[in-house]
Each structure stands twice: as C-alpha cells, then as structure tokens.
Design an enzyme around this catalytic site. Structure first.
Site, PDB file in Angstrom:
ATOM      1  N   PRO A  16       0.850  -1.187   0.000  1.00 28.25           N
ATOM      2  CA  PRO A  16       0.000   0.000   0.000  1.00 28.25           C
ATOM      3  C   PRO A  16       0.889   1.241   0.000  1.00 28.25           C
ATOM      4  O   PRO A  16       1.854   1.292   0.770  1.00 28.25           O
ATOM      5  CB  PRO A  16      -0.771  -0.110   1.321  1.00 28.25           C
ATOM      6  N   MET A  17       0.600   2.210  -0.854  1.00 25.35           N
ATOM      7  CA  MET A  17       1.381   3.455  -0.845  1.00 25.35           C
ATOM      8  C   MET A  17       0.457   4.635  -1.108  1.00 25.35           C
ATOM      9  O   MET A  17      -0.065   4.790  -2.224  1.00 25.35           O
ATOM     10  CB  MET A  17       2.502   3.398  -1.892  1.00 25.35           C
ATOM     11  N   ALA A  18       0.283   5.452  -0.069  1.00 27.48           N
ATOM     12  CA  ALA A  18      -0.586   6.620  -0.176  1.00 27.48           C
ATOM     13  C   ALA A  18      -0.088   7.515  -1.306  1.00 27.48           C
ATOM     14  O   ALA A  18       1.110   7.763  -1.429  1.00 27.48           O
ATOM     15  CB  ALA A  18      -0.574   7.383   1.149  1.00 27.48           C
ATOM     16  N   GLN A  70      -6.816  -1.353   3.352  1.00 25.89           N
ATOM     17  CA  GLN A  70      -6.044  -1.074   4.557  1.00 25.89           C
ATOM     18  C   GLN A  70      -6.676   0.058   5.373  1.00 25.89           C
ATOM     19  O   GLN A  70      -6.925   1.143   4.839  1.00 25.89           O
ATOM     20  CB  GLN A  70      -4.606  -0.682   4.224  1.00 25.89           C
ATOM     21  N   CYS A  99       2.470   3.388   9.709  1.00 24.21           N
ATOM     22  CA  CYS A  99       2.606   4.735   9.146  1.00 24.21           C
ATOM     23  C   CYS A  99       3.317   5.663  10.146  1.00 24.21           C
ATOM     24  O   CYS A  99       2.896   5.780  11.293  1.00 24.21           O
ATOM     25  CB  CYS A  99       1.237   5.294   8.775  1.00 24.21           C
ATOM     26  N   LYS A 138      -0.212  -4.953   8.760  1.00 28.02           N
ATOM     27  CA  LYS A 138       1.041  -4.486   8.150  1.00 28.02           C
ATOM     28  C   LYS A 138       1.729  -3.600   9.171  1.00 28.02           C
ATOM     29  O   LYS A 138       1.205  -2.563   9.568  1.00 28.02           O
ATOM     30  CB  LYS A 138       0.781  -3.734   6.852  1.00 28.02           C
ATOM     31  N   ASN A 197       8.954  -7.370   3.791  1.00 23.94           N
ATOM     32  CA  ASN A 197       8.834  -6.100   3.064  1.00 23.94           C
ATOM     33  C   ASN A 197      10.000  -5.168   3.419  1.00 23.94           C
ATOM     34  O   ASN A 197      10.450  -5.134   4.556  1.00 23.94           O
ATOM     35  CB  ASN A 197       7.494  -5.426   3.416  1.00 23.94           C
ATOM     36  N   GLY A 198      10.419  -4.411   2.403  1.00 18.55           N
ATOM     37  CA  GLY A 198      11.456  -3.401   2.591  1.00 18.55           C
ATOM     38  C   GLY A 198      12.644  -3.650   1.684  1.00 18.55           C
ATOM     39  O   GLY A 198      13.283  -4.702   1.758  1.00 18.55           O
ATOM     40  N   GLY A 221       7.249  -2.167  -2.614  1.00 18.69           N
ATOM     41  CA  GLY A 221       6.671  -0.826  -2.621  1.00 18.69           C
ATOM     42  C   GLY A 221       7.345   0.062  -3.646  1.00 18.69           C
ATOM     43  O   GLY A 221       7.055  -0.003  -4.848  1.00 18.69           O
TER      44      GLY A 221
HETATM   45  C1  LIG Z   1       4.978   7.239  -0.792  1.00 23.41           C
HETATM   46  C2  LIG Z   1       4.722   6.102   0.158  1.00 23.41           C
HETATM   47  C3  LIG Z   1       3.464   5.909   0.703  1.00 23.41           C
HETATM   48  C4  LIG Z   1       3.224   4.865   1.598  1.00 23.41           C
HETATM   49  N1  LIG Z   1       1.960   4.680   2.077  1.00 23.41           N
HETATM   50  C5  LIG Z   1       1.708   3.595   2.871  1.00 23.41           C
HETATM   51  C6  LIG Z   1       0.373   3.288   3.282  1.00 23.41           C
HETATM   52  O1  LIG Z   1      -0.600   3.964   2.913  1.00 23.41           O
HETATM   53  N2  LIG Z   1       0.207   2.216   4.089  1.00 23.41           N
HETATM   54  C7  LIG Z   1       1.258   1.426   4.497  1.00 23.41           C
HETATM   55  O2  LIG Z   1       1.055   0.445   5.231  1.00 23.41           O
HETATM   56  N3  LIG Z   1       2.506   1.684   4.109  1.00 23.41           N
HETATM   57  C8  LIG Z   1       2.748   2.727   3.285  1.00 23.41           C
HETATM   58  N4  LIG Z   1       4.010   2.932   2.826  1.00 23.41           N
HETATM   59  C9  LIG Z   1       5.087   1.957   3.166  1.00 23.41           C
HETATM   60  C10 LIG Z   1       5.176   0.862   2.103  1.00 23.41           C
HETATM   61  O3  LIG Z   1       3.988   0.108   2.059  1.00 23.41           O
HETATM   62  C11 LIG Z   1       6.363  -0.071   2.375  1.00 23.41           C
HETATM   63  O4  LIG Z   1       6.158  -0.690   3.623  1.00 23.41           O
HETATM   64  C12 LIG Z   1       7.692   0.666   2.442  1.00 23.41           C
HETATM   65  O5  LIG Z   1       7.817   1.591   1.369  1.00 23.41           O
HETATM   66  C13 LIG Z   1       8.866  -0.323   2.409  1.00 23.41           C
HETATM   67  O6  LIG Z   1       8.842  -1.101   1.239  1.00 23.41           O
HETATM   68  P1  LIG Z   1       9.778  -0.735  -0.021  1.00 23.41           P
HETATM   69  O7  LIG Z   1      11.178  -0.579   0.511  1.00 23.41           O
HETATM   70  O8  LIG Z   1       9.598  -1.877  -0.980  1.00 23.41           O
HETATM   71  O9  LIG Z   1       9.268   0.576  -0.564  1.00 23.41           O
HETATM   72  C14 LIG Z   1       4.282   3.983   1.957  1.00 23.41           C
HETATM   73  C15 LIG Z   1       5.545   4.184   1.403  1.00 23.41           C
HETATM   74  C16 LIG Z   1       5.776   5.210   0.511  1.00 23.41           C
HETATM   75  C17 LIG Z   1       7.170   5.373  -0.068  1.00 23.41           C
END
Ligand SMILES: Cc1cc2nc3c(=O)[nH]c(=O)nc-3n(C[C@H](O)[C@H](O)[C@H](O)COP(=O)(O)O)c2cc1C
Length: 311
Positions: A16-18, A70, A99, A138, A197-198, A221
């Site tokens: 999920p990414m806002a 979510q 978050c 999450k 994740n990450g 993400g």
């Molecule tokens: C721009 C942005 C928005 C995000 N929004 C959410 C969200 O709405 N809910 C959530 O659980 N995590 C959110 N995350 C975190 C991601 O879901 C993920 O856990 C985090 O980016 C690590 O994974 P990655 O390294 O593959 O990006 C957001 C991350 C980014 C960069």
C-alpha cells in the site's frame, strides 16, 4: 497458493502506498503478475463520518482481485464500523501499524500502535470479530526498538491470517538498511505466514531476502513505482532490462487508465510516475520539464511518444 486463508496466484504483493496505489497503478501491476494489492491507507474516522467521498478511493478494476483494504485509526469501535462498510468491497482487511507520518502518530494511529500495544490488540480483536474475511496486519519491526516476541505471539493468537513486516523502525521512515534478520526471527517464531517487506528492488535482491528471512511471500513498494514489470521479473526469475519503446508503451497504457479514472486530474497525478518510469534514462530532463508544464491528456501522450526522439 494460500496466504493464510486468502488464495493468491503467486507470492508477490504490491505494498500500500498513499498517493500511488490507486486503481490505475494497481491495474498496471496486476497486468505484470502481481498477486495481491492493497488500497492506500484509509482512515476509519473518514469511513464512518464521510462515507461517500472516501468510498471513491476504494474503487477497483475487475482484474484487481484479491484486493485488501487497509484501515488506520485508533478506536476499536470505529474499526468495527468501518469494516462493516468496506468488507463487501474487498477480499481482505488490513490494519496499518506502520505509518510514521506525524499527523497519524499524533492521532495515536499507524506506527503508534506498536507503542500502545494494548489498544493495538483491542483493534485487532474488534476487526477479527467484525468480519468473516481474512484480516492481516502491516507493521514496522518496531517503534523506537524492535517489537517483542510477545507482541507477535499475541497477534497470532488473535486469528489474523498473515502479517507483513516492514523491516525498519518508525524513525527510519522508508529509507536505509532493512533488518531482514528481524523478519527471519519472526518467521521462525510464529506459524501464520509472514510477508517480508522493505528494499526489495530486483529479482536478485528478492533471492537474497528469501535466503535470509526464509519467507515465502514478499511485498514490493517503491521499486514498483516506474517499474511495475518488476512482478514479471520475479515470475520469470530474472532481471530484464526493458528498452525505451517498451517503457513508453507501459507509460501510455498507465496514463490512459489514469485518464479514464480521474479525467483532467490524470496529468498532474501521472507526473510522479512519468519521472519514475524514465529515471536513469539519458536526456530525459527536457521531457520531465515538458510534462511538468503539461495539463492536457493528448499533449501528454505526444510528450511520451517523443521521448528518446530528436525534438
Ligand atoms: C509514498 C509512500 C506511501 C506509503 N503509504 C503507505 C500506506 O498507505 N500504508 C502502508 O502500510 N505503508 C505505506 N508505505 C510503506 C510501504 O507500504 C512499504 O512498507 C515501504 O515503502 C517499504 O517497502 P519498499 O522498501 O519496498 O518501498 C508507503 C511508502 C511510501 C514510499
């Protein structure tokens, strides 16, 4: 394959990414093989008090299934009511405990739940009781310090289907080292599926994360932004360098989905994706500048078509 009680076609999930994981972007990721998508985080307060507008954000395309909504908030009662409003729109309900945004932390929601674990567990109880759909969590690996084993065991005992662990602390936001050893420890500790994740940004990295964590499920993400075909790389088990013409065809398709979804607003919403798709390609600065000034769909299509050609 089974992710807890949820059936998925493969182990690769879109995070999920806002501001990013709207319907058009999720659709593009699906087309490249992503098995499970999540909505952007949705406030339980907004769902309960401002139902119509918020439900707009939860629209999905037919291909976008299974889909997880979510929720974030701090009041178990509101979670319960919110679940009743959204459970028919998805196959799974996810609770956000990660978050780090100051506004969310001030509201005692998101990663704050890792500090206020009594309330966190009450929220999980309320959600699990309110729905027959699978429930997932999450969460970050901790607030200031790693979460305790007791917390993970307590989550497992509450009937949650699976948990996703972002291997960074709250203060680390979205960058920096990911602690895959912590994820490996939790994988050993509990019996429900753990999604790693990450920092997964290539098939090569995926293999490393798999070897360290022992996990069978993975969530991507930031690397999917501008590279939704990363899911195809995972499925084909190799990192493929795509040529510019292919990238442009994906950009055009993504933009058209966004235009159908958002109308005129699509161009401003697409800009961040435009920059991400072309990141690392030479001589793209002038096209980035052009798209920044553009507000018309047909002009945006022309700009994409011109990329890589002499202007
Ligand atoms: C721009 C942005 C928005 C995000 N929004 C959410 C969200 O709405 N809910 C959530 O659980 N995590 C959110 N995350 C975190 C991601 O879901 C993920 O856990 C985090 O980016 C690590 O994974 P990655 O390294 O593959 O990006 C957001 C991350 C980014 C960069």
């Amino acid at each position: 394959m089974n992710l807890g009680s949820l059936k998925v076609s493969n182990p690769y999930l879109l995070a999920p990414m806002a501001g990013y994981t709207d319907m058009p972007f999720r659709k593009i990721c699906r087309e490249f093989g992503c098995a499970l998508t999540f909505s952007e985080l949705v406030s339980v307060n907004a769902l309960c008090f401002d139902n119509k507008k918020t439900l707009q954000y939860l629209k999905r395309d037919g291909i976008d299934k299974p889909f997880c909504i979510q929720l974030f908030g701090s009041e178990p009662e509101l979670f319960k009511e919110a679940v009743q409003r959204v459970e028919d729109l998805c196959e799974c309900i996810d609770i956000n405990a990660g978050c780090p945004a100051p506004k969310v932390i001030r509201a005692k929601a998101g990663a704050y739940l890792l500090k206020d674990t009594d309330n966190f567990l009450k929220i999980i109880d309320a959600v699990v009781k309110a729905t027959k759909k699978p429930v997932s969590i999450k969460m970050r690996m901790g607030y200031d310090a790693p979460n305790s084993d007791d917390l993970y065991r307590a989550i497992e005992d509450r009937g949650v289907s699976f948990i996703t662990i972002h291997g960074r602390l709250k203060k680390e936001y979205f960058k920096g080292e990911v602690d895959y050893n912590h994820i490996a420890h939790v994988k050993e500790l509990i019996n429900i599926p753990v999604v790693a994740n990450g920092g997964i940004d290539s098939f090569k990295k995926l293999q490393r994360v798999k070897a360290i964590t022992g996990c069978e499920f993975f969530m991507v993400g930031q690397a999917a932004i501008g590279k939704p075909f990363i899911f195809e790389d995972f499925l084909s088990k190799r990192d493929t360098k795509r040529d510019l013409e292919f990238i442009k065809s994906v950009m055009l398709r993504h933009l058209s989905y966004l235009y159908n979804f958002s109308g005129k607003k699509a161009i401003s919403q697409f800009r961040k994706f435009f920059h991400a798709y072309l990141k690392g390609y030479p001589n793209v600065k002038k096209f980035n500048n052009m798209i920044n000034r553009c507000s018309d769909y047909y002009e945006a299509v022309e700009i994409i078509e011109k990329v890589g050609k002499p202007t």
